[in-house]
Design a protein around this motif. Sequence first.
Motif, mmCIF file in Angstrom:
data_model
loop_
_atom_site.group_PDB
_atom_site.id
_atom_site.type_symbol
_atom_site.label_atom_id
_atom_site.label_comp_id
_atom_site.label_asym_id
_atom_site.label_seq_id
_atom_site.Cartn_x
_atom_site.Cartn_y
_atom_site.Cartn_z
ATOM 1 N N ALA A 75 61.654 -49.293 23.596
ATOM 2 C CA ALA A 75 62.470 -48.525 24.533
ATOM 3 C C ALA A 75 63.351 -47.537 23.786
ATOM 4 O O ALA A 75 63.471 -46.366 24.165
ATOM 5 C CB ALA A 75 63.321 -49.467 25.380
ATOM 6 N N VAL A 76 63.976 -47.994 22.701
ATOM 7 C CA VAL A 76 64.849 -47.096 21.941
ATOM 8 C C VAL A 76 64.019 -45.977 21.318
ATOM 9 O O VAL A 76 64.399 -44.811 21.339
ATOM 10 C CB VAL A 76 65.612 -47.879 20.850
ATOM 11 N N LYS A 77 62.868 -46.360 20.810
ATOM 12 C CA LYS A 77 62.036 -45.376 20.133
ATOM 13 C C LYS A 77 61.574 -44.272 21.084
ATOM 14 O O LYS A 77 61.486 -43.116 20.704
ATOM 15 C CB LYS A 77 60.820 -46.065 19.519
ATOM 16 N N THR A 78 61.311 -44.638 22.314
ATOM 17 C CA THR A 78 60.770 -43.644 23.249
ATOM 18 C C THR A 78 61.828 -43.006 24.135
ATOM 19 O O THR A 78 61.504 -42.135 24.921
ATOM 20 C CB THR A 78 59.711 -44.296 24.163
ATOM 21 N N THR A 79 63.075 -43.454 24.022
ATOM 22 C CA THR A 79 64.112 -42.902 24.890
ATOM 23 C C THR A 79 65.163 -42.188 24.050
ATOM 24 O O THR A 79 65.945 -42.831 23.353
ATOM 25 C CB THR A 79 64.795 -44.017 25.698
ATOM 26 N N PRO A 80 65.198 -40.884 24.097
ATOM 27 C CA PRO A 80 66.261 -40.185 23.374
ATOM 28 C C PRO A 80 67.619 -40.628 23.899
ATOM 29 O O PRO A 80 67.767 -40.929 25.083
ATOM 30 C CB PRO A 80 66.007 -38.710 23.687
ATOM 31 N N ASN A 81 68.609 -40.661 23.001
ATOM 32 C CA ASN A 81 69.982 -41.049 23.335
ATOM 33 C C ASN A 81 70.135 -42.544 23.562
ATOM 34 O O ASN A 81 71.142 -43.001 24.071
ATOM 35 C CB ASN A 81 70.504 -40.316 24.568
ATOM 36 N N ALA A 82 69.110 -43.316 23.186
ATOM 37 C CA ALA A 82 69.189 -44.754 23.402
ATOM 38 C C ALA A 82 69.802 -45.453 22.206
ATOM 39 O O ALA A 82 69.778 -44.954 21.077
ATOM 40 C CB ALA A 82 67.792 -45.316 23.659
ATOM 41 N N ILE A 83 70.365 -46.629 22.471
ATOM 42 C CA ILE A 83 70.871 -47.487 21.403
ATOM 43 C C ILE A 83 70.650 -48.928 21.820
ATOM 44 O O ILE A 83 70.703 -49.240 23.016
ATOM 45 C CB ILE A 83 72.366 -47.214 21.107
#
Lengths: 342, 371, 258
Positions: B237-245
């Motif tokens: 999810a983090v890898k594919t979602t910009p602005n994710a943490i």
Amino acid sequence: MSLGSLPPVTTDPASARPGAPDQPVPSLPRTAGRTAERRGDRAFRGLSLSAGLSLLGIILAIAVFLVVKAIPALQDNTASFLTDRVWDPNNAQPAFGIVALAFGTVLSSVLALLMALPVALGVALFISHVAPRRLAGVLGYVIDLLAAVPSVVYGLWGIFFLNDKVVVASAFLHEHAGWFPLFGGDDIFGRSIFLASIVLAIMILPIIASLSREVFLQVPVSQQEAALALGATRWEMIRTAVLPFGKPGVIGATMLGLGRALGETIAVAIVLSPAFVVSLDILSTNSGNTIAANVALGFAEASSTGRGALIASGLVLFAITLVVNVIARAIIYRRREFAGAL
Amino acid sequence: MTSSAQTSRASRVLVAVSCVAVLAACGTDEQRPFDQASDGQPAGQIACADGSLTAAGSSAQKNAMDEWVRAYQSACKASTINYQPSGSGAGIEQFVAGTVAFAGTDSSLKDQEVVGATARCKGAPALNLPMVIGPVALAYNLPGVPELVLDAPTIAKVFSGVVTTWDDPAIAALNPQAKLPSSRIQPFVRSDESGTTDNLQKYLKAAAPAQWTFGTGKKFAGPGNQSAPKSDGVTQAVKTTPNAISYVEVSFAENAGLDVARIATGASAPVELTTESAAEAVESATVKGSGNDLALELDYATKDEGAYPIVLVTYEIACQSGNDPASLPLVKSFLAYTASEAGQDQLEGAGYAPLPSSLRKKVEASVQSLS
Amino acid sequence: MAKRIESVGLSAYYGGFRAIEDVSVVIEPKTITALIGPSGCGKSTFLRTLNRLHEVVPGARVTGQLLLDDEDIYGPGVDATGVRRTIGMVFQRPNPFPTMSIYDNVAAGLRLNGVKRKGVLDDAVERSLQGANLWKEVKDRLTKPGAGLSGGQQQRLCIARAIAVEPQVLLMDEPCSALDPISTLAIEDLMTELKDRFTIVIVTHNMQQAARVSDRTGFFTIEATGEPGRLVEIDDTQKIFSNPGEKRTEDYITGRFG
Ligand SMILES: Nc1ncnc2c1ncn2[C@@H]1O[C@H](COP(=O)(O)OP(=O)(O)OP(=O)(O)O)[C@@H](O)[C@H]1O
Ligand SMILES: [Mg+2]
């Protein structure tokens, strides 16, 4: 062989009616034949009866198991199981309620069904009555193949491929049809109930399509020709002869699909960002959760109370499935005189 | 017949393909580490014992146990070790019921568990043996910001929806050099119950008590986050979602090539997550157990230089005495191996940090004392 | 209303197999024509070419001309469904729609034609059921399923369904083969009545039936299996049964063949 002159003792019980005149029947061989038949009958009856009873026994055993395991957890519950929207059963003060889960389960499955059913029927009819035979064969094979794909594959595909597209579509729907009750809400970042419903729809589509196609292929040629001879177009023929005949089967197929959607664990667990809310905002992230997915996500690390709580939720899923099936039965039963099979 | 056989064959192929494609959800046996795989190298000298044993518990230990079991069994052909990653709670229950030789758990025995465990050990204490250290990384996806510093209060605010944009003053103050975008933060948490979540929440509660008021536990308690299942799920999810943490075991962040934040602990400089800095945090922990029991009291709010505070210490639970004599030699031999330098080094490849040597020696001594 | 049928050099195929070859025949309006012949000689096939039902079998096709009052129904641009609406058909085995009531069965064709008004439908249903000699037996159970009737009643229901749309031609493929003598007689009487309004073509294996009801009789036969069926002769029924033009016809009728 004196038996040669006898009427056949098999099949038709009416032909062996006692007291029928002019049958000079030597009693011994006949009795022997009949007892042999009786024995076979009895063995068959016993076999099928015990098979039926053992099925009931299994269902009963499952239900008893669920209830026994659920009761201690329910007694420890500090929240109301039927009305509260929390799920924290591993806490020292366990608190869990089913309402959000049950709502999300039914909502996602019903949405999936609404999306899948028309397409599945179209596909089934296309294969059974429209497509050229070669193409129909290939399509039928593909559908059967899709029906056999394990759900984890659908889940992974849903999250890796579909999520982004559904976010775009969701944003569009929200912007242009936000007034529609299902399309409200904010936080459209994906992993929504909408995505879960679409994945479920894609999963159950081949099941419904495959079974419906089978049913549609069963429609007797004589009835289809009856409609055609009245001057029906192909679509009118399908409407007058095929669909009504196939209706009970389609309902059965639909229930099977709905059952799979209601009970789907891993695909939903993969695509959904779960939340314990009762909300119609299906486009939003954190718009709900389902019973089965919650079990999948919570079982591994659950305490004994936590496991009891999950089992209690399983019991509710059991009940929901039962209700759905009873409704389907009722629909079929109400029109039983007009059932397709002659 | 044929067609159904073909169908299932085809679907098997599909599964295989999907596993290759995502290395997710099909089990993480193949998790390969940042440094180097230690494939099949029977590390060091192993004092073998024969027989078979079953253990169960923490799934956070699964990869470590897989490594160890493989190495141990390839050195000791006459042994069979079976570790079931059934979850800490279930593992302890099985231990209490006497169906497993030892249990793996994400946290030392709780008071209510001690009673049953002592009964199982025929009145002797059950020992908490720290064995596997799993550092938790704060992994993020913020193009153009390869370096990021966070502190506990800020992390707490991000994961409770108080800080919602990357250029929030709280973040900017910690990262004066970085060009922070004004985009909305997409925090991801685990949707399944997990020791990793528990660890993060313990850290936040200890190090940012004013900001983290949501409690601890294996279920994420803060409001308003997106969630995904398992470590693979959040990583993806983090890898594919910009602005994710999100927070994941370090090996997942490394394998996915995600940027990992440094933590400002109050030490002179923000601490980067390395095996040394994770071991350093464990070094500064106090042993709260007595005798051979090595239950640790981790100081999540540590300000020690170079100590990375978010570490998960998992334990093996074994009886001080009263062990089943049939499996005791193998239990001792296997745990002696896992606590040995070679055993701990074996793990470095799998995304864990080795026990600091002082603690490791204590664990070895405790293992030797089992009877 | 009733129309004249003329086939010119008509052949029908199932894929590569030619089932009937080169059939040329004229059927006058308001007559009953009986088609007889041994099993497999192509009577049903020929009948089904008359309302273009033959072509619904996958791979089946027809060559030659079939004129309905001078219009070639196989001509370009002719819609098969339109043809079938003017040419009704009754099948060998009764095939009412099992999911429909008696009423709905009879109304099915009208509904397909877009008739929706209840009054119109009620009238047509009653008229057709009376025409099929079934009204008295079913008038109190119109909402019951059609499949619940006896075989003979079901066949008359199918006749009612076929005549409800007021076709110009009525095709019947062994309509009495599954019926008892009384039902058979009822249907034969019915045919004689219907002949005032329709052109009727009936396939039958029952010589007496052909002799009783038909004005003209056509004899089909087949030389050997795998060969196409051919029309041997067609003439006034009187003549065929008393003094047929062909030896083969005579052999068949007198039972020395087939
Ligand atoms: N659907 C079909 N596909 C292929 N061949 C067919 C089909 N229907 C009929 N035939 C063949 O066409 C030939 C003529 O058949 P048809 O049914 O017209 O005979 P018939 O004269 O009506 O026989 P019967 O008196 O037994 O009803 C037969 O050889 C039959 O096998
Ligand atoms: Mg025939």
